[in-house]
Design a protein around this motif. Structure first.
Motif, PDB file in Angstrom:
ATOM      1  N   GLY A   1      -4.369  -2.365  -3.438  1.00  0.00           N
ATOM      2  CA  GLY A   1      -4.372  -1.443  -2.308  1.00  0.00           C
ATOM      3  C   GLY A   1      -2.966  -1.075  -1.900  1.00  0.00           C
ATOM      4  O   GLY A   1      -2.461  -0.001  -2.240  1.00  0.00           O
ATOM      5  N   CYS A   2      -2.321  -1.968  -1.196  1.00  0.00           N
ATOM      6  CA  CYS A   2      -0.998  -1.703  -0.613  1.00  0.00           C
ATOM      7  C   CYS A   2       0.033  -1.281  -1.653  1.00  0.00           C
ATOM      8  O   CYS A   2       0.711  -0.269  -1.495  1.00  0.00           O
ATOM      9  CB  CYS A   2      -0.470  -2.949   0.097  1.00  0.00           C
TER      10      CYS A   2
ATOM     11  N   ALA B   1      -7.670  -2.132   1.281  1.00  0.00           N
ATOM     12  CA  ALA B   1      -6.841  -0.939   1.389  1.00  0.00           C
ATOM     13  C   ALA B   1      -5.859  -1.151   2.529  1.00  0.00           C
ATOM     14  O   ALA B   1      -6.248  -1.524   3.621  1.00  0.00           O
ATOM     15  CB  ALA B   1      -7.701   0.283   1.644  1.00  0.00           C
TER      16      ALA B   1
ATOM     17  N   HIS C   1      -2.549   0.220   4.934  1.00  0.00           N
ATOM     18  CA  HIS C   1      -1.945   1.403   5.513  1.00  0.00           C
ATOM     19  C   HIS C   1      -0.480   1.110   5.735  1.00  0.00           C
ATOM     20  O   HIS C   1      -0.142   0.094   6.315  1.00  0.00           O
ATOM     21  CB  HIS C   1      -2.631   1.729   6.842  1.00  0.00           C
TER      22      HIS C   1
ATOM     23  N   ASP D   1      -0.805   2.062  -3.389  1.00  0.00           N
ATOM     24  CA  ASP D   1      -0.629   3.174  -2.446  1.00  0.00           C
ATOM     25  C   ASP D   1       0.843   3.480  -2.208  1.00  0.00           C
ATOM     26  O   ASP D   1       1.264   4.636  -2.242  1.00  0.00           O
ATOM     27  CB  ASP D   1      -1.300   2.865  -1.107  1.00  0.00           C
ATOM     28  N   ARG D   2       1.632   2.427  -1.962  1.00  0.00           N
ATOM     29  CA  ARG D   2       3.044   2.657  -1.676  1.00  0.00           C
ATOM     30  C   ARG D   2       3.798   3.166  -2.897  1.00  0.00           C
ATOM     31  O   ARG D   2       4.688   4.014  -2.767  1.00  0.00           O
ATOM     32  CB  ARG D   2       3.676   1.389  -1.117  1.00  0.00           C
TER      33      ARG D   2
ATOM     34  N   SER E   1       2.484   5.040  -5.235  1.00  0.00           N
ATOM     35  CA  SER E   1       2.074   6.450  -5.398  1.00  0.00           C
ATOM     36  C   SER E   1       2.782   7.352  -4.390  1.00  0.00           C
ATOM     37  O   SER E   1       2.933   8.545  -4.627  1.00  0.00           O
ATOM     38  CB  SER E   1       0.557   6.601  -5.280  1.00  0.00           C
ATOM     39  N   GLU E   2       3.250   6.763  -3.277  1.00  0.00           N
ATOM     40  CA  GLU E   2       4.028   7.515  -2.283  1.00  0.00           C
ATOM     41  C   GLU E   2       5.519   7.524  -2.638  1.00  0.00           C
ATOM     42  O   GLU E   2       6.325   8.071  -1.910  1.00  0.00           O
ATOM     43  CB  GLU E   2       3.841   6.907  -0.893  1.00  0.00           C
TER      44      GLU E   2
END
Length: 110
Positions: free
Chosen positions: A83-84, A9, A11, A87-88, A90-91
């Motif tokens: 992960g990265c 995951a 950040h 996540d990005r 989805s943002e």
């Protein structure tokens, strides 16, 4: 390779220099063990050169070491994608796709 086993995951912050990966301990341990073995392989290859070992034998060891490095890269790439990148995206940060293309191009140069 199990999905949960190599899950990573990441950040992300607006400042890309501050972005970090947060690897689960089992993944960090696996990667560290692999890299320690690779480090040993490299020391062995240096010793082979010092001892004037037959070129073909050295090349065989170089090939094995490159394969081991590729395995580390595959684990990291899988975690990055799952992960990265997810996540990005989805943002709403689609710039991660351009970054991913560059990363894959770097891996394919090998």
């Amino acid at each position: 390779m199990e999905n949960n086993e190599n899950e990573v995951a990441c950040h992300s912050n607006d400042d890309t220099s501050c972005r970090k990966s947060h690897h689960p301990e089992r993944v960090k341990k696996d990667l560290t063990n692999r890299l320690n073995r690779i480090e040993g392989q490299i020391r062995g290859i240096k010793g082979m050169i010092d001892k004037d070992t037959y070129c073909d034998d050295v090349i065989t060891q170089l090939s094995a070491t490159q394969s081991a490095l590729n395995s580390v890269a595959k684990i990291l790439l899988e975690g990055h994608l799952k992960g990265c990148v997810v996540d990005r995206l989805s943002e709403g940060d689609e710039a991660v796709l351009d970054e991913l293309v560059v990363t894959i191009q770097k891996l394919m140069k090998k």
